[in-house]
Scaffold this active site. Structure first.
Site, short mmCIF file in Angstrom:
data_model
loop_
_atom_site.label_atom_id
_atom_site.label_comp_id
_atom_site.label_asym_id
_atom_site.label_seq_id
_atom_site.Cartn_x
_atom_site.Cartn_y
_atom_site.Cartn_z
N HIS A 132 0.89 -0.88 -0.03
CA HIS A 132 0.36 0.15 0.31
C HIS A 132 0.98 1.87 -0.18
O HIS A 132 2.02 0.94 0.01
CB HIS A 132 -0.92 -0.03 1.39
CG HIS A 132 -0.04 -0.18 2.71
ND1 HIS A 132 0.42 1.31 3.13
CD2 HIS A 132 0.19 -0.94 3.14
CE1 HIS A 132 0.81 0.07 3.97
NE2 HIS A 132 0.77 -1.05 4.56
N GLY A 133 0.34 2.43 0.05
CA GLY A 133 1.17 3.60 -0.09
C GLY A 133 1.73 3.44 0.48
O GLY A 133 3.40 4.24 0.77
#
Length: 161
Positions: free
Chosen positions: A15-16
């Site tokens: 994820h980010g």
């Protein structure tokens, strides 16, 4: 010889925060997700490829495939190894994958788990896996961000009951 620059446990996998913070901090150019379910399902892989933002080569392997393939990677491949649980990391280590340290990120609450840190919940199965890693000489540390202080999991949780 494989060049694993970071091994991280994160229930959300890629994820980010992993891409932007841990990927850049580690100097990785490859993110290898070792997860039996995701490795066999292109539909599950799609959002992880998108989360990589085109900055990293993203690979999906079962735990067994990772054990077989990681040692074949050349030194130019700087691998951020991602698993979503400590049992898979322990299996990788027992299988000979060269892991120096385990970064414990997000392990969410599920029934039967105990919250031991802001983002880390564990059960006995998790702690047994961390014990296997400790016996192999591999420290497992909770560290939310690169600038955060590392905490050894056994200092936070205590010894196994």
């Amino acid at each position: 010889m494989a060049n694993i620059v970071l091994t991280r446990i994160d229930e959300r996998l890629l994820h980010g925060q992993v891409r932007i913070t841990w990927g850049k901090h580690s100097g990785a150019n490859t993110i290898l997700i070792a997860n039996d379910e995701v490795a066999g399902n292109p539909v599950l892989q799609a959002p992880f490829k998108g989360a990589a933002g085109g900055e990293y080569h993203v690979l999906f392997r079962t735990v067994e495939q990772a054990i077989q393939n990681i040692p074949k990677a050349g030194p130019e491949r700087k691998i951020l190894l991602l698993c979503n649980n400590p049992t898979d990391v322990a299996a990788l280590a027992k299988g000979g994958v060269p892991i120096d340290e385990v970064n414990i990120g997000n392990m969410h609450y599920h029934p039967g788990k105990t919250k031991v840190d802001t983002n880390v919940c564990v059960d006995l199965k998790d702690m047994k896996a961390f014990e296997v890693l400790r016996e192999l000489g591999i420290p497992s540390t909770i560290q939310h961000m690169p600038e955060s202080t590392k905490q050894i999991i056994f200092d936070v949780v205590g010894e196994l009951a």
